[in-house]
Design a protein around this motif. Structure first.
Motif, PDB file in Angstrom:
ATOM      1  N   ALA A   1      51.976 123.929  68.478  1.00 54.37           N
ATOM      2  CA  ALA A   1      51.068 125.620  68.772  1.00 54.37           C
ATOM      3  C   ALA A   1      49.640 124.985  69.389  1.00 54.37           C
ATOM      4  CB  ALA A   1      51.516 126.609  68.072  1.00 54.37           C
ATOM      5  N   ILE A   2      48.933 123.809  68.098  1.00 54.18           N
ATOM      6  CA  ILE A   2      47.335 124.216  67.981  1.00 54.18           C
ATOM      7  C   ILE A   2      47.747 122.778  69.612  1.00 54.18           C
ATOM      8  CG2 ILE A   2      45.518 123.205  66.749  1.00 54.18           C
ATOM      9  CD1 ILE A   2      46.450 125.002  64.878  1.00 54.18           C
ATOM     10  N   SER A   3      46.454 122.951  70.250  1.00 52.60           N
ATOM     11  CA  SER A   3      45.603 121.712  71.513  1.00 52.60           C
ATOM     12  C   SER A   3      44.834 121.321  70.564  1.00 52.60           C
ATOM     13  CB  SER A   3      45.534 122.647  72.545  1.00 52.60           C
ATOM     14  OG  SER A   3      46.353 123.083  73.269  1.00 52.60           O
ATOM     15  N   ASN A   4      44.941 120.302  69.753  1.00 53.59           N
ATOM     16  CA  ASN A   4      43.806 119.108  69.538  1.00 53.59           C
ATOM     17  C   ASN A   4      43.676 117.879  70.438  1.00 53.59           C
ATOM     18  OD1 ASN A   4      42.703 120.749  66.912  1.00 53.59           O
ATOM     19  ND2 ASN A   4      44.767 120.235  65.986  1.00 53.59           N
ATOM     20  N   VAL A   5      42.883 118.056  70.730  1.00 49.34           N
ATOM     21  CA  VAL A   5      42.384 116.633  71.668  1.00 49.34           C
ATOM     22  C   VAL A   5      41.326 116.359  71.237  1.00 49.34           C
ATOM     23  CG1 VAL A   5      44.085 118.019  73.812  1.00 49.34           C
ATOM     24  CG2 VAL A   5      42.113 118.461  73.707  1.00 49.34           C
ATOM     25  N   ASP A   6      41.176 115.035  72.181  1.00 53.91           N
ATOM     26  CA  ASP A   6      40.017 114.422  71.512  1.00 53.91           C
ATOM     27  C   ASP A   6      39.937 112.903  72.450  1.00 53.91           C
ATOM     28  OD1 ASP A   6      41.212 111.554  70.563  1.00 53.91           O
ATOM     29  OD2 ASP A   6      41.772 112.706  68.748  1.00 53.91           O
ATOM     30  N   SER A   7      38.981 112.535  72.691  1.00 54.07           N
ATOM     31  CA  SER A   7      38.595 111.455  73.693  1.00 54.07           C
ATOM     32  C   SER A   7      39.379 110.547  74.156  1.00 54.07           C
ATOM     33  CB  SER A   7      36.981 110.902  73.627  1.00 54.07           C
ATOM     34  OG  SER A   7      36.753 110.097  72.336  1.00 54.07           O
ATOM     35  N   SER A   8      39.842 109.884  72.851  1.00 51.78           N
ATOM     36  CA  SER A   8      40.667 108.795  71.965  1.00 51.78           C
ATOM     37  C   SER A   8      41.969 108.713  73.295  1.00 51.78           C
ATOM     38  CB  SER A   8      40.705 108.525  70.486  1.00 51.78           C
ATOM     39  OG  SER A   8      41.152 109.249  70.056  1.00 51.78           O
ATOM     40  N   MET A   9      42.689 110.082  73.512  1.00 57.29           N
ATOM     41  CA  MET A   9      44.004 110.180  73.507  1.00 57.29           C
ATOM     42  C   MET A   9      44.609 110.105  75.181  1.00 57.29           C
ATOM     43  SD  MET A   9      44.411 114.472  72.421  1.00 57.29           S
ATOM     44  CE  MET A   9      45.293 114.893  70.905  1.00 57.29           C
ATOM     45  N   GLY A  10      45.799 109.270  75.393  1.00 55.65           N
ATOM     46  CA  GLY A  10      46.087 109.028  76.674  1.00 55.65           C
ATOM     47  C   GLY A  10      46.233 109.882  77.649  1.00 55.65           C
ATOM     48  N   PHE A  11      46.714 109.761  78.613  1.00 58.69           N
ATOM     49  CA  PHE A  11      46.556 110.632  79.878  1.00 58.69           C
ATOM     50  C   PHE A  11      48.172 111.827  79.790  1.00 58.69           C
ATOM     51  CE2 PHE A  11      49.279 112.718  83.346  1.00 58.69           C
ATOM     52  CZ  PHE A  11      48.177 112.925  84.160  1.00 58.69           C
TER      53      PHE A  11
END
Length: 319
Positions: A168-178
């Motif tokens: 439900a919450i879209s937490n993203v950061d630079s370490s995530m893969g595609f």
């Protein structure tokens, strides 16, 4: 009279600069008209008036607004967006970190929305006044009539709460893969796609249906050509100009109109940044973010004009 494409581009760019200047004035004086200021937001309502006044002097808020605006505009022309009042960080640095997330969300949505919207519009035009046309038109009209946040919350209730398939919450950061990032942003992408597909489909359908009444289309029908061939080979190429306009307009919406979506899904993009800045009356961040949004609009509309003129050279003629 015919204008060459370079001259038209220069004219549009000049108009765009004028628009950006007007936007900067409206944003600056609009925020100034709001109640409270950044010092009151940071120090709280219990702060002593003397402490608030000292904070205002330190940040330069005691100077007249028109002088502060001229100083800011002079710095922006030199590429300096200033420093945040709230956290003392460079505005350009904060925008740079969030801009990539907003562009990712807009690009991911466009990859799905553009082909789906055009395809549904062509199908609805091909089978106009049929059950297929009624189902597609009713579905898209329902989506257009619903606010974005309402569509988002419905998707959260279905896919995050009931089915527990997506976050439900879209937490993203630079370490995530595609794939990990795609999974985290699935719901905001679905929400934006549903809204933008509806607009694209309706414009595509209207453009194709309008062209189907043209004399050369009637001639093609008399020759016994299949309806699908008439639309794909004869109608659709001549409908590209208005379709391009609505596609680019929706691309602009994906970048600029994501504020509500980012707030709903707690997505760390420019929309969430400007909302926080407005709450804190952080004028430099508001000004910098608003100029990025306005610049995206101006450049995308310029792109729409250029592509429309390339698709339909008659648009270069004016009396």
């Amino acid at each position: 009279m015919t204008n060459s494409l370079p001259i038209i581009i220069i004219q549009r760019l000049a108009m765009g600069v004028f628009i950006l200047f007007g936007v900067s004035i409206l944003i600056t004086f609009g925020v100034e008209a709001l109640s409270g200021d950044v010092c009151s937001a940071i120090l709280g309502q219990a702060a002593e008036p003397a402490t608030v006044a000292a904070c205002q002097v330190q940040l330069g808020l005691n100077r007249p607004i028109h002088i502060r605006y001229v100083d800011w505009l002079f710095n922006v022309v030199q590429g300096d967006f200033g420093t945040s009042f709230a956290n003392k960080r460079e505005v350009a640095e904060q925008i740079g970190k969030r801009l990539g997330n907003t562009l990712y969300l807009a690009t991911s949505t466009a990859i799905f929305a553009v082909p789906i919207g055009i395809l549904l519009g062509v199908i609805a035009a091909l089978y106009r006044n049929s059950m297929i046309d009624h189902v597609i038109s009713t579905s898209t009209l329902s989506t257009i009539s619903s606010p974005e946040f309402f569509v988002g919350y419905i998707l959260v209730a279905i896919f995050a709460v009931n089915l527990n398939w997506l976050p439900a919450i879209s937490n993203v950061d630079s370490s995530m893969g595609f794939l990990e990032r795609l999974y985290a942003t699935a719901l905001p992408v679905m929400t934006l796609t549903m809204v933008t597909v509806a607009h694209m489909m309706r414009m595509t359908r209207a453009s194709v249906v309008n062209l189907l009444a043209s004399p050369y289309i009637e001639m093609a029908k008399l020759k016994g050509l299949k309806p699908s061939r008439i639309i794909i080979k004869h109608a659709l190429p001549n409908a590209w100009s208005p379709i391009i306009q609505v596609v680019v307009l929706n691309l602009a919406y994906m970048i600029v109109g994501v504020v509500v979506i980012e707030v709903v899904f707690v997505y760390p993009g420019l929309g969430a940044l400007i909302v926080d800045a407005v709450l804190n009356r952080d004028l430099p961040v508001i000004q910098g973010t608003a100029m990025v949004f306005a610049s995206a609009y101006v450049l995308l509309f310029l792109l729409a004009d250029i592509l429309s003129m390339l698709a339909n050279p008659r648009l270069r003629h004016r009396r």
